[in-house]
Every structure is written in C-alpha cells, then in structure tokens.
Design a protein around this motif. Structure first.
Motif, short mmCIF file in Angstrom:
data_model
loop_
_atom_site.label_atom_id
_atom_site.label_comp_id
_atom_site.label_asym_id
_atom_site.label_seq_id
_atom_site.Cartn_x
_atom_site.Cartn_y
_atom_site.Cartn_z
N ASP A 15 0.82 -1.21 0.00
CA ASP A 15 0.00 0.00 0.00
C ASP A 15 0.85 1.25 0.00
O ASP A 15 0.49 2.26 -0.58
CB ASP A 15 -0.95 0.01 1.20
CG ASP A 15 -2.02 -1.06 1.08
OD1 ASP A 15 -2.22 -1.57 -0.05
OD2 ASP A 15 -2.65 -1.39 2.09
N LYS A 23 -4.78 4.12 -4.46
CA LYS A 23 -5.10 3.96 -3.04
C LYS A 23 -6.57 4.23 -2.81
O LYS A 23 -7.12 5.20 -3.30
CB LYS A 23 -4.25 4.90 -2.20
CG LYS A 23 -2.80 4.49 -2.12
CD LYS A 23 -2.05 5.37 -1.17
CE LYS A 23 -0.60 4.94 -1.11
NZ LYS A 23 0.18 5.78 -0.21
N ASN A 30 -13.76 -1.43 -2.03
CA ASN A 30 -13.15 -1.48 -3.35
C ASN A 30 -14.23 -1.86 -4.35
O ASN A 30 -14.39 -3.02 -4.70
CB ASN A 30 -12.00 -2.49 -3.37
CG ASN A 30 -11.30 -2.53 -4.70
OD1 ASN A 30 -11.35 -1.59 -5.47
ND2 ASN A 30 -10.63 -3.63 -4.98
N HIS A 37 -13.65 -7.42 -12.02
CA HIS A 37 -13.43 -8.49 -11.05
C HIS A 37 -12.93 -9.74 -11.76
O HIS A 37 -11.97 -10.39 -11.30
CB HIS A 37 -14.73 -8.77 -10.28
CG HIS A 37 -14.55 -9.68 -9.12
ND1 HIS A 37 -14.86 -11.03 -9.19
CD2 HIS A 37 -14.09 -9.46 -7.86
CE1 HIS A 37 -14.60 -11.59 -8.02
NE2 HIS A 37 -14.13 -10.65 -7.20
N LYS A 93 -5.57 -9.19 -1.74
CA LYS A 93 -6.17 -8.17 -0.87
C LYS A 93 -7.26 -7.40 -1.61
O LYS A 93 -8.32 -7.12 -1.05
CB LYS A 93 -5.10 -7.20 -0.39
CG LYS A 93 -4.18 -7.77 0.66
CD LYS A 93 -3.15 -6.74 1.07
CE LYS A 93 -2.19 -7.31 2.07
NZ LYS A 93 -1.15 -6.32 2.44
N ARG A 94 -6.99 -7.04 -2.87
CA ARG A 94 -7.98 -6.28 -3.64
C ARG A 94 -9.25 -7.10 -3.84
O ARG A 94 -10.36 -6.59 -3.73
CB ARG A 94 -7.41 -5.89 -5.01
CG ARG A 94 -6.48 -4.72 -4.97
CD ARG A 94 -7.23 -3.47 -4.54
NE ARG A 94 -6.83 -2.35 -5.30
CZ ARG A 94 -6.31 -1.24 -4.80
NH1 ARG A 94 -6.17 -1.11 -3.51
NH2 ARG A 94 -5.96 -0.27 -5.58
N ASN A 97 -11.34 -7.46 -0.63
CA ASN A 97 -12.05 -6.23 -0.28
C ASN A 97 -13.00 -5.76 -1.37
O ASN A 97 -13.64 -4.72 -1.21
CB ASN A 97 -11.06 -5.11 0.05
CG ASN A 97 -10.24 -5.42 1.27
OD1 ASN A 97 -10.70 -6.09 2.18
ND2 ASN A 97 -9.01 -4.95 1.28
N ALA A 98 -13.07 -6.50 -2.47
CA ALA A 98 -13.88 -6.06 -3.60
C ALA A 98 -15.38 -6.21 -3.32
O ALA A 98 -15.82 -7.18 -2.71
CB ALA A 98 -13.52 -6.86 -4.85
N ASP A 136 -9.10 -0.17 -9.97
CA ASP A 136 -8.26 -1.14 -10.66
C ASP A 136 -8.62 -1.28 -12.14
O ASP A 136 -7.92 -1.95 -12.89
CB ASP A 136 -8.36 -2.51 -9.98
CG ASP A 136 -7.86 -2.46 -8.56
OD1 ASP A 136 -6.75 -1.95 -8.34
OD2 ASP A 136 -8.59 -2.92 -7.65
#
Length: 186
Positions: A15, A23, A30, A37, A93-94, A97-98, A136
């Motif tokens: 991060d 960020k 997210n 996705h 991680k992305r 949290n998506a 993203d």
C-alpha cells in the motif's frame, strides 16, 4: 549476511508503494464491475498457475548449477519470484475487499452512480463519453475513470440534463450531462 537469509518486511508495504490514484480512501470499499473483477481473478490465476511455476522451475535449475552468487538466472529468478508473490498478495487483498457492483442492475436510472456511462459536453464543446469504474479498472484512453477521481466525484448523484461546474487545474469548467446509461462493460 547473505540476502537469501534476510526476511522481507510483512504488512501493508504494498500500500505504501501504490501511486495515489490506486489507493482507496480510508474506510471505503473497493467497488468494481463484474468485468473488472473477472480480469483481476484471471490475472491472479495466471500468476499462480502459469507464471510462478515457470519461474520456480528456472530458479530450481539455476540453483542446481552450483555457485549462486554469480548466477544471473538464479538471482533474476528470485527477484522475479518476489515481484510475482507481491502482485499475488496485492490481488488477493484487492479481491478480498472487492464489492462487485453490476451497472446493469440500475436499469433506466438517470442519476449518476458507480458503473454509469455518461455522455458529457465540456463548455459546450464536443461530446465525450466516460464510464465510472473501480480504481483497478480505470483507463483514461478507453474513457474509464475511477469512482474516486475528481471528475467522477463531481458527477456522482447528478442527473441527466444537469449542468455542473468542475474545478480543473486550468480553471472552472461547465459540464453538461447529456446522457446517463447503465450498460455492461467489457
């Protein structure tokens, strides 16, 4: 001491290395479209099942050749493995949290929210089309702007037919919202 025996710091160092445009605001989700996705999942799977095993094979072969201190294949391979592992952790991680938001579920809504594709006219000039997507998925060359970008934040909750004022580095611009639609994004 050899670098082979040092430990990389754990935590959210990824991060710290992110550009400000990638960020997430503190405490926010997210948001991502179904297509975005799917692309992140596809990249993660490719790295885990294809790319990483190839590099591990090269590193194992290079290690079997003996002296590792001057072995370019070994040194480069270990560096590449760290890069791949860092990207896999980042994607994990992305994805964890998506929050997938399907724009097509908005129907015929004329108000701008995440996933909207908006036709705009800046200062009465030529029309431009933007889609509001996850951070993203943002790609200005394809007309995709992040939901946290200044333009998207100015547009959120506005309606088709509205005119809003937007502060740019070049000064205040008048934006006419010509059309709002919700469609699947590829």
């Amino acid at each position: 001491m050899s670098k082979a025996f040092t430990r990389e710091p754990e935590g959210d160092e990824e991060d710290d290395e992110l550009s400000p445009s990638l960020k997430l605001p503190p405490g926010s989700k997210n948001y991502i479209t179904p297509a975005g996705h799917a692309r992140l999942l596809e990249e993660q799977e490719f790295l885990i099942k294809v790319e990483r095993p190839k590099v591990v094979e090269v590193v194992a072969w290079a290690a079997s050749n003996g002296d590792r201190s001057e072995n370019g294949d070994y040194l480069y391979g270990k560096k590449r493995l760290r890069e791949i592992d860092r990207r896999i952790r980042f994607l994990g991680k992305r994805l964890d949290n998506a929050q997938v938001v399907d724009p097509t579920l908005q129907g015929e809504n004329d108000q701008i929210f995440f996933g909207a594709t908006v036709t705009l006219s800046f200062d009465g000039e030529a029309e431009q089309v933007f889609s509001i997507v996850g951070i993203d998925e943002a790609d200005a060359s394809r007309g995709r702007i992040s939901w946290i970008s200044p333009l998207a934040r100015a547009l959120i909750k506005a309606r088709e037919g509205d005119a809003i004022r937007f502060q740019t580095p070049a000064g205040v611009r008048e934006i006419d919202i010509l059309e709002v639609r919700y469609q699947p994004l590829d």
